[in-house]
Design an enzyme around this catalytic site. Structure first.
Site, PDB file in Angstrom:
ATOM      1  CG  ASP A 173      -1.907   1.093   1.280  1.00 18.81           C
ATOM      2  OD1 ASP A 173      -2.376   1.513   0.205  1.00 18.81           O
ATOM      3  OD2 ASP A 173      -2.229   1.569   2.384  1.00 18.81           O
TER       4      ASP A 173
ATOM      5  CG  ASP B 162      -2.577   7.264   0.549  1.00 16.02           C
ATOM      6  OD1 ASP B 162      -1.930   8.314   0.468  1.00 16.02           O
ATOM      7  OD2 ASP B 162      -3.355   6.875  -0.342  1.00 16.02           O
TER       8      ASP B 162
ATOM      9  CG  ASP C 268      -2.218   2.183   6.442  1.00 10.59           C
ATOM     10  OD1 ASP C 268      -2.489   1.762   5.292  1.00 10.59           O
ATOM     11  OD2 ASP C 268      -2.760   3.189   6.926  1.00 10.59           O
TER      12      ASP C 268
END
Length: 255
Positions: A7, A9, A204
Site C-alpha cells: 500500500d 498511504d 496499514d
C-alpha cells in the site's frame, strides 16, 4: 524471496510527508531485485502522478509499471462487464483518465454507471445528481471503501464517506472494486507473474490491506505508521503474519 505488494498511504507517506524508513525500504527492493507493486486504493492520481510524487519525496528508481490504483482496477472491471458505457463520475482526474482509456464516455445524461471515488470537489449538487441517476437505474460502483485517509496532522474523509452518503440517500449499496476485494489482489499477482502464496501484502489497515491479502492467500505485514494502531489489532478476528512499526524495519528476505 517473495514478491512485495505494498500500500502507499500510511505506509510510504502520510499526505505530503515521507514516512521514516520508506525510501530505504524501496531502495532495498530495487537493489535486491525484489518484484514489487504499489497497490493503492487511491483513485485520484495516475501511475505517473504517483511516480512523480515519490520522486518529489525523494524516492527514485520507480516506474509507472510499479503501480496499480483502484481507478485502474475499476476501469478493468467495468470493461469486463460492458464493452461501451457512459459513466457519471464522482471523482478526480485519475479515475476519469482510466475510464477514457478504456473507451467509456463521461456523461450526466442517463449513464450506465455512477462511479464514486474520493474527491475534494464533493458538493451537495454532486450528491443530488448521483442520487437521482442511481434512482433512475444507473449502477452504483465505488472505487474503494476507505472511510478515512491518513494525512499529515491526522486523518481526512475518503471515498467510503461519500459512498455512505449516497447509499443512505438511495437505499442501495455500491459494488466496491478496490481493496479488500480480491479482484485487486488478483490483478496485482497476475501483473507480477507470481502465485499469491509467493507474495506479501504490506499495509496499514487491518480492514482492507490485511484482510484482502489474507483472503487472497498472501503473507501479510501490518505497519503501524497509518490507520491501524497496535491496540486495534485484537479487535479483528484475524491476525497479520507480521507487525512492524514502519516499512523501514522490513527485510524482504526474512518474510
Amino acid at each position: 524471496m517473495k514478491a512485495i505488494i505494498s500500500d502507499m498511504d500510511g505506509v510510504i507517506y502520510r499526505g505530503k510527508q515521507l514516512i521514516p524508513g520508506a525510501n530505504e525500504f524501496v531502495q532495498r527492493l530495487l537493489s535486491e531485485k525484489v518484484p514489487f507493486l504499489f497497490l493503492t486504493n487511491n483513485a485520484e492520481q495516475t501511475p505517473l502522478d504517483l511516480k512523480l510524487k515519490l520522486e518529489y519525496l525523494g524516492i527514485r528508481g520507480v516506474t509507472e509499471e510499479n503501480f496499480i490504483t483502484s481507478a485502474m482496477a475499476t476501469a478493468m472491471f467495468l470493461r469486463q462487464q460492458k464493452e461501451r458505457a457512459t459513466v457519471f463520475v464522482v471523482g478526480g482526474g485519475g479515475l476519469i483518465n482510466e475510464l477514457y482509456n478504456i473507451g467509456f464516455s463521461i456523461s450526466e445524461s442517463h449513464p450506465d454507471y455512477v462511479v464514486v471515488s474520493k474527491t475534494g470537489n464533493f458538493s451537495f449538487e454532486t450528491l443530488k445528481k448521483a442520487v437521482r441517476l442511481i434512482d433512475a437505474g444507473a449502477k452504483f460502483i465505488g472505487t474503494n471503501p476507505d472511510m478515512i485517509d491518513p494525512v499529515e496532522g491526522g486523518n481526512e474523509p475518503a471515498a467510503g464517506t461519500l459512498l455512505a452518503a449516497i447509499s443512505a440517500a438511495t437505499g442501495k449499496k455500491p459494488y466496491i472494486v478496490g481493496k479488500p476485494n480480491a479482484l485487486m489482489m488478483t490483478l496485482a499477482t497476475r501483473k507480477l507473474g507470481v502465485h499469491p502464496e509467493d507474495a506479501v501484502m504490506v499495509g496499514d489497515r487491518m480492514d482492507t490491506d490485511i484482510v484482502g491479502g489474507m483472503e487472497a492467500g498472501m503473507t501479510t505485514a501490518l505497519v503501524l505508521s497509518g490507520v491501524t494502531t497496535r491496540d486495534m489489532i485484537d479487535n479483528f478476528p484475524y491476525k497479520p503474519s507480521f507487525v512492524f512499526d514502519h516499512v523501514g524495519q522490513i527485510d524482504p528476505a526474512a518474510l
